[in-house]
Write a protein that holds these residues in place. Sequence first.
Motif, PDB file in Angstrom:
ATOM      1  N   UNK A   8       0.808  -1.224   0.000  1.00  0.00           N
ATOM      2  CA  UNK A   8       0.000   0.000   0.000  1.00  0.00           C
ATOM      3  C   UNK A   8       0.838   1.270   0.000  1.00  0.00           C
ATOM      4  N   UNK A   9       2.094   1.169   0.425  1.00  0.00           N
ATOM      5  CA  UNK A   9       2.957   2.344   0.481  1.00  0.00           C
ATOM      6  C   UNK A   9       2.799   3.152   1.751  1.00  0.00           C
ATOM      7  N   UNK A  10       1.960   2.673   2.677  1.00  0.00           N
ATOM      8  CA  UNK A  10       1.700   3.432   3.902  1.00  0.00           C
ATOM      9  C   UNK A  10       1.264   2.475   5.003  1.00  0.00           C
ATOM     10  N   UNK A  11       1.745   2.705   6.220  1.00  0.00           N
ATOM     11  CA  UNK A  11       1.335   1.927   7.381  1.00  0.00           C
ATOM     12  C   UNK A  11       1.239   2.864   8.568  1.00  0.00           C
ATOM     13  N   UNK A  12       0.107   2.831   9.267  1.00  0.00           N
ATOM     14  CA  UNK A  12      -0.107   3.711  10.417  1.00  0.00           C
ATOM     15  C   UNK A  12      -0.187   2.865  11.679  1.00  0.00           C
ATOM     16  N   UNK A  13       0.645   3.196  12.643  1.00  0.00           N
ATOM     17  CA  UNK A  13       0.584   2.606  13.963  1.00  0.00           C
ATOM     18  C   UNK A  13      -0.143   3.635  14.830  1.00  0.00           C
ATOM     19  N   UNK A  14      -1.440   3.422  15.102  1.00  0.00           N
ATOM     20  CA  UNK A  14      -2.255   4.458  15.761  1.00  0.00           C
ATOM     21  C   UNK A  14      -1.645   4.959  17.064  1.00  0.00           C
ATOM     22  N   UNK A  15      -1.587   6.275  17.179  1.00  0.00           N
ATOM     23  CA  UNK A  15      -1.061   6.914  18.374  1.00  0.00           C
ATOM     24  C   UNK A  15       0.445   7.002  18.421  1.00  0.00           C
ATOM     25  N   UNK A  16       1.139   6.474  17.397  1.00  0.00           N
ATOM     26  CA  UNK A  16       2.598   6.468  17.442  1.00  0.00           C
ATOM     27  C   UNK A  16       3.224   7.084  16.196  1.00  0.00           C
ATOM     28  N   UNK A  17       3.099   6.428  15.051  1.00  0.00           N
ATOM     29  CA  UNK A  17       3.755   6.945  13.849  1.00  0.00           C
ATOM     30  C   UNK A  17       3.084   6.433  12.576  1.00  0.00           C
ATOM     31  N   UNK A  18       3.462   7.072  11.466  1.00  0.00           N
ATOM     32  CA  UNK A  18       3.013   6.655  10.145  1.00  0.00           C
ATOM     33  C   UNK A  18       4.270   6.409   9.309  1.00  0.00           C
TER      34      UNK A  18
ATOM     35  N   UNK B  78       8.707   6.708  -4.355  1.00  0.00           N
ATOM     36  CA  UNK B  78       9.729   6.517  -5.364  1.00  0.00           C
ATOM     37  C   UNK B  78      10.496   7.810  -5.586  1.00  0.00           C
ATOM     38  N   UNK B  79      11.799   7.740  -5.535  1.00  0.00           N
ATOM     39  CA  UNK B  79      12.646   8.877  -5.854  1.00  0.00           C
ATOM     40  C   UNK B  79      13.145   8.669  -7.275  1.00  0.00           C
ATOM     41  N   UNK B  80      12.950   9.649  -8.133  1.00  0.00           N
ATOM     42  CA  UNK B  80      13.278   9.519  -9.543  1.00  0.00           C
ATOM     43  C   UNK B  80      14.776   9.446  -9.770  1.00  0.00           C
ATOM     44  N   UNK B  81      15.154   8.859 -10.892  1.00  0.00           N
ATOM     45  CA  UNK B  81      16.553   8.785 -11.275  1.00  0.00           C
ATOM     46  C   UNK B  81      17.032  10.167 -11.710  1.00  0.00           C
ATOM     47  N   UNK B  82      18.326  10.434 -11.527  1.00  0.00           N
ATOM     48  CA  UNK B  82      18.899  11.711 -11.957  1.00  0.00           C
ATOM     49  C   UNK B  82      19.971  11.451 -13.005  1.00  0.00           C
ATOM     50  N   UNK B  83      20.068  12.353 -13.947  1.00  0.00           N
ATOM     51  CA  UNK B  83      21.059  12.243 -15.013  1.00  0.00           C
ATOM     52  C   UNK B  83      22.400  12.785 -14.538  1.00  0.00           C
TER      53      UNK B  83
ATOM     54  N   UNK C 206      13.603   3.595  -3.800  1.00  0.00           N
ATOM     55  CA  UNK C 206      12.442   3.725  -2.928  1.00  0.00           C
ATOM     56  C   UNK C 206      12.902   4.273  -1.586  1.00  0.00           C
ATOM     57  N   UNK C 207      12.268   5.352  -1.152  1.00  0.00           N
ATOM     58  CA  UNK C 207      12.593   5.999   0.123  1.00  0.00           C
ATOM     59  C   UNK C 207      11.508   5.617   1.136  1.00  0.00           C
ATOM     60  N   UNK C 208      11.907   5.225   2.336  1.00  0.00           N
ATOM     61  CA  UNK C 208      10.964   4.892   3.414  1.00  0.00           C
ATOM     62  C   UNK C 208      11.213   5.855   4.562  1.00  0.00           C
ATOM     63  N   UNK C 209      10.148   6.538   5.002  1.00  0.00           N
ATOM     64  CA  UNK C 209      10.263   7.492   6.115  1.00  0.00           C
ATOM     65  C   UNK C 209       9.159   7.235   7.129  1.00  0.00           C
ATOM     66  N   UNK C 210       9.447   7.568   8.385  1.00  0.00           N
ATOM     67  CA  UNK C 210       8.467   7.459   9.462  1.00  0.00           C
ATOM     68  C   UNK C 210       8.167   8.866   9.976  1.00  0.00           C
ATOM     69  N   UNK C 211       6.890   9.152  10.152  1.00  0.00           N
ATOM     70  CA  UNK C 211       6.444  10.452  10.640  1.00  0.00           C
ATOM     71  C   UNK C 211       5.684  10.254  11.944  1.00  0.00           C
TER      72      UNK C 211
END
Length: 103
Positions: A49-59, A64-69, A89-94
């Motif tokens: 899904x590209x997203x996971x939410x842990x309620x009350x804690x984080x998301x 996708x980060x594009x290629x650069x020339x 692919x970049x994975x971040x937690x908020x």
Amino acid sequence: MKAVKARAKTMTKGALAEALATETGLKKSECNKVVESLAKVATTQVKSAGKFVLPGLCMIKSRQKAATKAGKRMAFGKEISCKAQPAKTIVKAFPVSALKKSI
């Protein structure tokens, strides 16, 4: 120079299982299985899904980060030669806003 404060050690998986066991009254081995299964569920959800939410804690989000020339770019007033970078692919937690406000 200022003296650096000694930071508290981060909690390990075993320490997390121990804390959950004392809090809930379950066995430590059961809590360890819960932590492992939560990690598996989170990774499958982020992959699909590209997203996971842990309620009350984080998301946790992935994108996708594009290629650069390869080429030359201006940075800080200087011309810099850059190598080509592949797409990744970049994975971040908020943190959830309730967590931000509590700290």
